[in-house]
Motif scaffolding. Structure first.
Motif, mmCIF file in Angstrom:
data_model
loop_
_atom_site.group_PDB
_atom_site.id
_atom_site.type_symbol
_atom_site.label_atom_id
_atom_site.label_comp_id
_atom_site.label_asym_id
_atom_site.label_seq_id
_atom_site.Cartn_x
_atom_site.Cartn_y
_atom_site.Cartn_z
ATOM 1 N N GLN A 53 -37.183 0.346 -15.606
ATOM 2 C CA GLN A 53 -36.370 1.434 -16.167
ATOM 3 C C GLN A 53 -34.948 1.381 -15.618
ATOM 4 O OE1 GLN A 53 -37.387 3.555 -18.477
ATOM 5 N NE2 GLN A 53 -35.544 4.815 -18.566
ATOM 6 N N ALA A 54 -34.815 1.146 -14.331
ATOM 7 C CA ALA A 54 -33.483 1.089 -13.718
ATOM 8 C C ALA A 54 -32.651 -0.061 -14.268
ATOM 9 C CB ALA A 54 -33.615 0.958 -12.199
ATOM 10 N N HIS A 55 -33.317 -1.126 -14.732
ATOM 11 C CA HIS A 55 -32.601 -2.298 -15.245
ATOM 12 C C HIS A 55 -32.440 -2.282 -16.764
ATOM 13 C CE1 HIS A 55 -33.356 -3.808 -11.193
ATOM 14 N NE2 HIS A 55 -32.484 -4.754 -11.444
ATOM 15 N N GLY A 56 -32.870 -1.220 -17.410
ATOM 16 C CA GLY A 56 -32.644 -1.085 -18.833
ATOM 17 C C GLY A 56 -33.506 -1.969 -19.708
ATOM 18 N N VAL A 57 -34.700 -2.351 -19.214
ATOM 19 C CA VAL A 57 -35.630 -3.126 -20.033
ATOM 20 C C VAL A 57 -36.855 -2.262 -20.328
ATOM 21 C CG1 VAL A 57 -34.829 -5.322 -19.087
ATOM 22 C CG2 VAL A 57 -36.798 -4.178 -18.037
ATOM 23 N N HIS A 58 -37.607 -2.652 -21.364
ATOM 24 C CA HIS A 58 -38.810 -1.901 -21.722
ATOM 25 C C HIS A 58 -39.985 -2.427 -20.906
ATOM 26 C CE1 HIS A 58 -41.709 0.355 -24.010
ATOM 27 N NE2 HIS A 58 -42.383 -0.754 -24.303
ATOM 28 N N GLY A 59 -40.630 -1.553 -20.164
ATOM 29 C CA GLY A 59 -41.715 -1.949 -19.282
ATOM 30 C C GLY A 59 -43.076 -1.903 -19.949
ATOM 31 N N LEU A 60 -43.833 -2.986 -19.790
ATOM 32 C CA LEU A 60 -45.216 -3.083 -20.245
ATOM 33 C C LEU A 60 -46.092 -3.282 -19.014
ATOM 34 C CD1 LEU A 60 -44.504 -5.759 -23.010
ATOM 35 C CD2 LEU A 60 -44.732 -3.288 -23.404
ATOM 36 N N SER A 61 -47.366 -2.907 -19.096
ATOM 37 C CA SER A 61 -48.203 -3.042 -17.911
ATOM 38 C C SER A 61 -49.627 -3.441 -18.263
ATOM 39 C CB SER A 61 -48.229 -1.741 -17.105
ATOM 40 O OG SER A 61 -48.815 -0.689 -17.854
ATOM 41 N N VAL A 62 -50.201 -4.268 -17.402
ATOM 42 C CA VAL A 62 -51.616 -4.611 -17.411
ATOM 43 C C VAL A 62 -52.131 -4.324 -16.004
ATOM 44 C CG1 VAL A 62 -53.286 -6.502 -17.508
ATOM 45 C CG2 VAL A 62 -51.482 -6.324 -19.242
ATOM 46 N N ILE A 63 -53.083 -3.418 -15.879
ATOM 47 C CA ILE A 63 -53.575 -3.013 -14.563
ATOM 48 C C ILE A 63 -54.771 -3.873 -14.179
ATOM 49 C CG2 ILE A 63 -54.553 -1.123 -13.214
ATOM 50 C CD1 ILE A 63 -52.939 0.805 -14.925
#
Length: 276
Positions: free
Chosen positions: A32-42
């Motif tokens: 978020q701080a770097h202006g990219v869209h975050g995706l996640s796999v837990i």
């Protein structure tokens, strides 16, 4: 009207930190701080705070691969990183699931030991990590204990770092960033071995007991690669970001562990850079 997002998508494959300072939580804050869209796999759910990791529950392989498939079905992943993978079963599941994302820049953070001292990677998984994930990595980012464990070499002097990097490059990693936070001295020196050159990023050591620095660094490198920076520039900017976030760190828990302030804006270059 729906429009295409101008933000590149970056994926983190890692464990969840219920204390909010590391793992998936730190990665998404960094994205978020770097202006990219975050995706996640837990890959695992930890019972964790700033004092200790009290329990770890690994996610079944089928669920890990289902998460990856869902992400890749809908998003173009520009870069991805891995953090806590825990065991060989998980490592193999991730390698299989990400096989079709070969064009995405991959940052391998070989998470082995939590700040509290808890082991987060089974010893038997080190071989699987070197065999299945290291050859995919645009860069691997071990700290000193992790570098020694990955290579099987003790670290007694600076020259040992050169030999460890040579070993990891021979095993297939495209580049190696050995983090210097565990070394003593007034400065922290992070060493990037890339394209036959050594790049050193030097920051003044801060009086902090940081939590989540490794996760944050790898996530910031991935975000910077997704934004189009080359690897030395991505690593330089990421080390600057971690330094700024650590400088602004705070203590939300009852321990003396400092949690990074991921909301700081990525700063202009602050590292002293050396290249040989």
């Amino acid at each position: 009207m729906q429009t295409t997002s101008p933000r590149p998508s970056v994926l983190t494959v890692a464990g969840s930190d219920s204390g909010g300072g590391a793992g998936i939580q730190a990665d998404l804050k960094t994205f978020q701080a770097h202006g990219v869209h975050g995706l996640s796999v837990i890959t695992a759910v930890t019972a964790q705070n700033t004092r200790a990791v009290t329990a770890v529950h690994g996610i079944p392989s089928a669920q890990i691969q289902a998460q990856i498939a869902a992400v890749l079905d809908d998003f173009t992943v520009a870069a991805w990183k891995t953090g806590m993978l825990a065991d060989a079963r998980t490592i193999r599941a991730v390698a299989r699931g990400m096989a079709t994302a070969a064009t995405a820049a991959y940052v391998l953070d070989p998470v082995m030991i939590a700040t509290s001292g808890a082991s987060l990677l089974q010893a038997s998984a080190v071989t699987a990590l070197r065999e299945h994930l290291l050859p995919l990595a645009r860069v691997v980012t071990p700290n000193l204990p992790e570098a020694a464990a990955l290579s099987g070499r003790p670290i007694r002097r600076t020259g040992d770092l050169d030999r460890i990097a040579t070993d990891l490059l021979a095993d297939g990693a495209a580049a190696v960033l050995i983090k210097g936070g565990h070394q003593r001295g007034v400065d922290v020196v992070d060493r990037l071995y890339c394209d036959g050159r050594l790049h050193e990023f030097v920051h003044v050591r801060l009086p902090r007991n940081g939590h989540g620095t490794g996760c944050t660094l790898a996530a910031a490198i991935a975000a910077n690669l997704a934004r189009g920076l080359d690897l030395p520039a991505a690593c330089a900017a990421a080390t600057d970001y971690v330094h700024a976030a650590l400088d602004a760190a705070y203590r939300p828990g009852r321990s003396r562990v400092d949690v990074l302030d991921h909301a700081v804006a990525p700063p202009r270059a602050t590292a002293r850079r050396r290249r040989s």
